[in-house]
Design a protein around this motif. Sequence first.
Motif, short mmCIF file in Angstrom:
data_model
loop_
_atom_site.label_atom_id
_atom_site.label_comp_id
_atom_site.label_asym_id
_atom_site.label_seq_id
_atom_site.Cartn_x
_atom_site.Cartn_y
_atom_site.Cartn_z
N GLN A 1 -0.45 7.55 -6.09
CA GLN A 1 -1.52 8.54 -5.99
C GLN A 1 -1.00 9.92 -5.64
O GLN A 1 -1.79 10.87 -5.58
CB GLN A 1 -2.54 8.09 -4.95
CG GLN A 1 -3.31 6.83 -5.33
CD GLN A 1 -4.23 6.34 -4.22
OE1 GLN A 1 -4.15 6.81 -3.08
NE2 GLN A 1 -5.11 5.42 -4.56
N ILE B 1 0.82 -1.21 0.00
CA ILE B 1 0.00 0.00 0.00
C ILE B 1 0.86 1.26 0.00
O ILE B 1 0.39 2.34 -0.39
CB ILE B 1 -1.00 0.02 1.16
CG1 ILE B 1 -0.29 0.03 2.52
CG2 ILE B 1 -1.97 -1.16 1.05
CD1 ILE B 1 -1.24 0.29 3.68
N LEU C 1 -2.63 8.01 6.37
CA LEU C 1 -3.99 7.50 6.56
C LEU C 1 -4.70 8.18 7.72
O LEU C 1 -5.91 8.42 7.68
CB LEU C 1 -3.95 5.98 6.76
CG LEU C 1 -3.42 5.17 5.57
CD1 LEU C 1 -3.40 3.68 5.90
CD2 LEU C 1 -4.23 5.42 4.31
N LEU D 1 -9.05 7.94 3.02
CA LEU D 1 -8.12 7.10 2.28
C LEU D 1 -8.03 5.68 2.82
O LEU D 1 -7.55 4.77 2.13
CB LEU D 1 -6.71 7.71 2.32
CG LEU D 1 -6.41 8.91 1.43
CD1 LEU D 1 -5.00 9.42 1.73
CD2 LEU D 1 -6.52 8.51 -0.03
N THR E 1 -7.39 2.39 0.35
CA THR E 1 -5.96 2.06 0.36
C THR E 1 -5.73 0.64 0.88
O THR E 1 -5.00 -0.14 0.26
CB THR E 1 -5.17 3.06 1.22
OG1 THR E 1 -5.35 4.38 0.70
CG2 THR E 1 -3.70 2.72 1.22
N VAL F 1 0.96 2.16 -3.49
CA VAL F 1 -0.33 2.73 -3.88
C VAL F 1 -0.37 4.22 -3.54
O VAL F 1 -0.76 5.06 -4.37
CB VAL F 1 -1.48 1.99 -3.19
CG1 VAL F 1 -2.81 2.69 -3.44
CG2 VAL F 1 -1.55 0.54 -3.68
N LEU F 2 0.07 4.57 -2.34
CA LEU F 2 0.05 5.97 -1.92
C LEU F 2 1.05 6.82 -2.69
O LEU F 2 0.80 7.99 -2.96
CB LEU F 2 0.32 6.06 -0.41
CG LEU F 2 -0.78 5.46 0.48
CD1 LEU F 2 -0.34 5.46 1.94
CD2 LEU F 2 -2.10 6.21 0.32
#
Length: 319
Positions: A180, A173, A197, A203, A207, A176-177
Amino acid sequence: MRHTDPLVAKRPHQAPWLGAFADKIAALSKDAPGLSPTQLVEALFEPCRVPSAGFFTGYYEPIIEARRSAEGPFQTPLYRRPAELTRTEPLSHLPGDGTFAKRLADGRLAPMPDRAAIEAGTLSGRGLELAYVADPVDAFFAQVQGSARLRFADGSQVRIGYHGKTGHPYTAIGRVLIDQGVLPEGGATMQTIRDALAADPALVTPTLQANRSFVFFRERESAGPDLGPIAGGGVPLVPLRSLAVDRRFIADGTPLFVETTLPGGAAFRRVMIAEDTGSAIIGPARGDIFFGSGAAAGSEAGDMKAAGRLTVFQPRWPT
């Protein structure tokens, strides 16, 4: 010597030479009494440098406030393994590496539900809830670490450990962040992920659900507060001595020499033992260092990302 216990040595993924190791030590000690531990190792093993570039991360045992039943803010369940979850030879219609499946009533094998489906309640009402925690991010990182120590309102503590997964691919993750734009390239650590988070609760669900893999737990016996949880190798983890590896290349119980750099810049050169594994530990020179239990260990483990070198000690006698 912990891996030479007959009950441990016969477990899956153990080094095949472990059963003969104690006898070799006894014979060598008789033939050449007075050898130091270092001399024994030098006599019995040959160092073999792994030619691939090494990369090392860290993991730890979280200590999490929990409740046995849902109450107040404690609404996020940690689940036991469902009875229908089974291991299988790789099958192309199953997700990930194709080795985890849901066995249907007619015997057919189908994919297990993923994280989003489980969080939506597909396993609810079956009595699989082992405990409840207040923060879904804590539950997520317990799954990533593969173990946790739960602390209940009466002060009692219970250790839980990995007991299977859905088989869906693992997605980091932090990546992922970064993709983004929430975190900068190279800026994903456990703490920066938690901070991001916490700063934007909207999120959290998307996420976490980007990682479709979901881990199940069971209660595990404790070897005491100074040792870590009993891991995949069948022995309690020892802080800064236990290493999670890719079992396709290195068997449990194998001694290793790790050369890398700790968070903060200190050199780390230490003999460790392969005693665990993990979904993200892929490659012959990939290692995950166990840092211990609690917040301080978690802070250091979360920041651990460093190149290095790995040397495997192979037995000199035929296996």
